[in-house]
Write a protein that holds these residues in place. Sequence first.
Motif, PDB file in Angstrom:
ATOM      1  N   THR A  18       0.986  -1.131  -0.021  1.00 20.07           N
ATOM      2  CA  THR A  18      -0.053   0.199   0.179  1.00 20.07           C
ATOM      3  C   THR A  18       0.920   1.319  -0.086  1.00 20.07           C
ATOM      4  N   GLU A  19       0.184   2.207   0.100  1.00 23.57           N
ATOM      5  CA  GLU A  19       1.152   3.553  -0.145  1.00 23.57           C
ATOM      6  C   GLU A  19       1.768   3.862   1.160  1.00 23.57           C
ATOM      7  N   SER A  20       1.183   3.736   2.289  1.00 15.15           N
ATOM      8  CA  SER A  20       2.032   3.696   3.391  1.00 15.15           C
ATOM      9  C   SER A  20       3.113   2.852   3.492  1.00 15.15           C
ATOM     10  N   GLU A  21       2.897   1.736   3.084  1.00 12.14           N
ATOM     11  CA  GLU A  21       4.010   0.538   3.076  1.00 12.14           C
ATOM     12  C   GLU A  21       4.847   1.183   2.129  1.00 12.14           C
ATOM     13  N   LEU A  22       4.781   1.691   1.216  1.00 14.82           N
ATOM     14  CA  LEU A  22       5.996   2.030   0.230  1.00 14.82           C
ATOM     15  C   LEU A  22       6.681   3.197   0.764  1.00 14.82           C
ATOM     16  N   ILE A  23       6.275   4.025   1.525  1.00 10.02           N
ATOM     17  CA  ILE A  23       6.776   5.146   2.117  1.00 10.02           C
ATOM     18  C   ILE A  23       7.811   4.595   3.313  1.00 10.02           C
ATOM     19  N   VAL A  24       7.149   3.768   3.967  1.00 11.63           N
ATOM     20  CA  VAL A  24       8.096   2.890   4.886  1.00 11.63           C
ATOM     21  C   VAL A  24       9.209   2.361   4.208  1.00 11.63           C
ATOM     22  N   PHE A  25       8.922   1.725   3.168  1.00  9.79           N
ATOM     23  CA  PHE A  25      10.133   1.034   2.374  1.00  9.79           C
ATOM     24  C   PHE A  25      11.038   2.012   1.823  1.00  9.79           C
ATOM     25  N   ARG A  26      10.554   3.118   1.569  1.00  9.07           N
ATOM     26  CA  ARG A  26      11.469   4.246   0.825  1.00  9.07           C
ATOM     27  C   ARG A  26      12.323   4.777   2.045  1.00  9.07           C
ATOM     28  N   GLN A  27      11.612   4.875   3.138  1.00  8.43           N
ATOM     29  CA  GLN A  27      12.578   5.420   4.258  1.00  8.43           C
ATOM     30  C   GLN A  27      13.783   4.562   4.835  1.00  8.43           C
ATOM     31  N   LYS A  28      13.328   3.263   4.404  1.00  9.36           N
ATOM     32  CA  LYS A  28      14.490   2.173   4.934  1.00  9.36           C
ATOM     33  C   LYS A  28      15.301   2.040   3.638  1.00  9.36           C
ATOM     34  N   ASN A  29      14.872   2.108   2.719  1.00  7.96           N
ATOM     35  CA  ASN A  29      15.676   1.594   1.565  1.00  7.96           C
ATOM     36  C   ASN A  29      16.309   2.565   0.476  1.00  7.96           C
TER      37      ASN A  29
ATOM     38  N   ILE B  75       8.740  15.802   0.161  1.00  9.55           N
ATOM     39  CA  ILE B  75       8.873  15.310   1.392  1.00  9.55           C
ATOM     40  C   ILE B  75       8.222  13.935   1.644  1.00  9.55           C
ATOM     41  N   LYS B  76       7.448  13.713   0.692  1.00 13.62           N
ATOM     42  CA  LYS B  76       6.947  12.184   0.658  1.00 13.62           C
ATOM     43  C   LYS B  76       7.957  11.293   0.130  1.00 13.62           C
ATOM     44  N   VAL B  77       8.758  11.808  -0.869  1.00 15.27           N
ATOM     45  CA  VAL B  77       9.710  10.949  -1.372  1.00 15.27           C
ATOM     46  C   VAL B  77      11.024  10.918  -0.519  1.00 15.27           C
ATOM     47  N   LEU B  78      11.042  11.867   0.391  1.00 11.98           N
ATOM     48  CA  LEU B  78      12.168  11.855   1.298  1.00 11.98           C
ATOM     49  C   LEU B  78      12.017  11.040   2.634  1.00 11.98           C
ATOM     50  N   GLY B  79      10.466  10.474   2.661  1.00  9.57           N
ATOM     51  CA  GLY B  79      10.226   9.452   3.777  1.00  9.57           C
ATOM     52  C   GLY B  79       9.304  10.016   4.677  1.00  9.57           C
TER      53      GLY B  79
ATOM     54  N   ALA C 103      -6.032  18.654   4.661  1.00 10.92           N
ATOM     55  CA  ALA C 103      -4.828  17.714   5.212  1.00 10.92           C
ATOM     56  C   ALA C 103      -5.022  16.394   4.564  1.00 10.92           C
ATOM     57  N   LEU C 104      -6.212  15.929   4.361  1.00  6.15           N
ATOM     58  CA  LEU C 104      -6.477  14.669   3.632  1.00  6.15           C
ATOM     59  C   LEU C 104      -5.986  14.883   2.075  1.00  6.15           C
ATOM     60  N   ARG C 105      -6.285  16.050   1.524  1.00 11.62           N
ATOM     61  CA  ARG C 105      -5.803  16.399   0.182  1.00 11.62           C
ATOM     62  C   ARG C 105      -4.370  16.154  -0.074  1.00 11.62           C
ATOM     63  N   ALA C 106      -3.687  16.808   0.962  1.00 11.12           N
ATOM     64  CA  ALA C 106      -2.034  16.913   1.071  1.00 11.12           C
ATOM     65  C   ALA C 106      -1.478  15.515   1.138  1.00 11.12           C
ATOM     66  N   MET C 107      -2.086  14.755   1.995  1.00  5.52           N
ATOM     67  CA  MET C 107      -1.833  13.198   2.245  1.00  5.52           C
ATOM     68  C   MET C 107      -1.720  12.467   0.929  1.00  5.52           C
ATOM     69  N   ARG C 108      -2.772  12.602   0.427  1.00  4.79           N
ATOM     70  CA  ARG C 108      -3.137  11.827  -0.719  1.00  4.79           C
ATOM     71  C   ARG C 108      -2.511  12.240  -2.209  1.00  4.79           C
ATOM     72  N   LEU C 109      -1.864  13.577  -2.177  1.00  7.13           N
ATOM     73  CA  LEU C 109      -0.895  13.859  -3.337  1.00  7.13           C
ATOM     74  C   LEU C 109       0.028  12.841  -3.833  1.00  7.13           C
ATOM     75  N   SER C 110       0.331  12.836  -5.096  1.00  4.94           N
ATOM     76  CA  SER C 110       1.204  11.971  -5.411  1.00  4.94           C
ATOM     77  C   SER C 110       2.479  12.430  -5.439  1.00  4.94           C
ATOM     78  N   PRO C 111       3.439  11.515  -4.834  1.00  4.72           N
ATOM     79  CA  PRO C 111       4.811  11.981  -4.747  1.00  4.72           C
ATOM     80  C   PRO C 111       5.477  12.133  -6.017  1.00  4.72           C
ATOM     81  N   LEU C 112       4.875  11.849  -7.193  1.00  4.65           N
ATOM     82  CA  LEU C 112       5.405  11.697  -8.639  1.00  4.65           C
ATOM     83  C   LEU C 112       5.822  13.167  -9.160  1.00  4.65           C
TER      84      LEU C 112
END
Lengths: 236, 438
Positions: A78-89, B346-350, B423-432
């Motif tokens: 899932t997206e949250s799991e992917l974020i955790v994955f990115r955090q670690k790897n 920041i999403k890509v940064l983890g 906040a929900l909108r921000a959360m769902r934004l694609s990191p792409l």
Amino acid sequence: MEQKPIIDIRDVIKTYRVGSVDVQALRGVDLVIMPGELCCIIGRSGSGKSTLLNMLAGLEPATSGQIIINNQHLERMTESELIVFRQKNVGFIFQSFNLMPYYTALENVAFPLSFRGVPNAQRLKRAKEALRVMGLSDHMRHKPSQMSGGQQQRVGIARALVTDPEIIFADEPTGNLDSNTSDEVMHAICDTMRANGKTLIMVTHDPNMAAFADKVINLLDGRITDIQCNARAKIG
Amino acid sequence: MKAGDLLRIALLNLWRRKLRAFLTVLGMVIGTSSIVVMVSLGIGIRQATVESYASYGSLTNISVNSWRWVDNGDGSGTSTEKKLNKKSVEAFKKIPGVKVVMPVITTWGMLKSGKYVSDASIMGIDAALAEEFGIELGEGRYPGYKRGSSNYEIALSQDTLNWFRDPKTGKEARDKDGNPKVTLGSRFQLTFDYNSIYNNQPARVNEGFPTDDEPPQGQLYRVSAVGMTEPNTGDFSWYCLMDIDALKKLAAENKAFVSLDTDNYQSVIVKCENTDVVAQVKAAIDEMGFGTNSLQDMLEQAEKQLQQIQLLLGAIGGVSLLVAAIGIMNTMMMSIYERTREIGIIKVLGCRMHNIAGLFLCEAAYIGLFGGALGILVSYGLSLVINLFIGSSGFKSVIPPYLVLGALAFSVMVALFSGLYPALRAMRLSPLTAIRSE
């Protein structure tokens, strides 16, 4: 014992829907990358190289196929799991640096650590070390606007490395730099990766940059046409 | 991500957009202060009403009488009587929530001082309980009585003292400077025989030996004034006070003039522990078949009407808070559009999903907190101005501590609620979007 591949993808297909037309970005890609390899994905624009990178980094789901990174199936996450994955790897180096303009170099590098719950003192210590490795000890207090493009990208590299990930992804890391600076930055990237035994996946359309990599993957119209191994890189 | 980092980064994000954050906070300030001032007016008006009711008597008192009106439901009804006596007093004492019970008998008599006479409504009280029931003395002490003695004490009311006049001429008992000739220190005599004191009938020849066809003449009792009730306080300030046993004895001796049932009480006052239990105690007494009434009843009626005023005032304040809330939402949405790229990075940064939502909620909460806090300060100022310039005894603004806390919590809640969707909108934004090259 034979080393296990860090990246193993099988028959990956990606289809985008643009209006009512399906566009095939990837038409069945198989790829195996061993730990510590510096790979360069090269191809013309529209060849699907960025799509491939995004998929390897778990930023985009594949339409079909398997993506196994570090023994983990990305396509099942899932997206949250992917974020955790990115955090670690995973560490990222961006074409346009993507530094936070209101943070200093030091704060920028320390930033990803804050998402991992690292205490502030330790964050700054690790960020300083990463900046020192990139030769930016004198620029820690500078904001991105006070630095040259090459310096900014080196901050970006430090930021990608500070979390000590297994794999670093770089999307056209020299795309916004002139040729001299590009070479300098590529040296910086490749040297640090080799020194730390990291795996690098880099996307570029510049054949000159491909010369730095161990493995060059040519992509055309969503298919791998050729994989070259650089002899020079193997020795180095 | 550590909570401290989250709070710090959120604050920094607001600080980067100072002007917009300030304007949004300003909206919240206006929203909060308008609602606080409106509610404070509601509270003030209510308080004034309660105070004015409380000045009529104690709000914890229930007065019980032996007549109960039973409504038939069609506008007609019947009255039923149930005697109030020692047994009923004991029964009232057992009702939970009852603090003390005081039986009351009242009658009237005439006080004589020299040639001057005044009428007095006299209430029989229990000196030990009088203060508890809000029977206040201006000076002196409560009248007591030693059983069987003929030494009577009385506490006079202001009205009775002022009423002294010469029954023949009707002249007030005042000297030429207007000072009263009869004071607390004067000698007093008490009688219940209206006719003889006002000389309404020819003087009798056979004094002291009443015949069957002639009514007896009432005795004059010497009474010593031991105190005076405080005027204009509560239900009882116009009564002269005597000990209930003394009054009963006198009433029994003057059956010819006073029709007072000395075995039963006319009314009983029940004091409850607090205003919250008044209604249930009252219901319990009603159940026993007595008639009851309390100021609390009237107050409740008044409060029902006040509630509507409060609702209206609150709604007026609520509208501006609603506008402020929409302002917050708008600010946060704008912020998301501006920061799409940053959110992606920041999403890509983890940065975890819930941390991104948390960041935006924090920013919204800060706006609510600052707006709320400033709004409360502004409200205090406005409240002061209102009370100084346009306030009156029935119209004032009162900001109790719970309103301050409530307003603060409410503004933060409203802000969080407004920040929820962004906040929900921000959360769902694609990191792409972040790494897509321009």
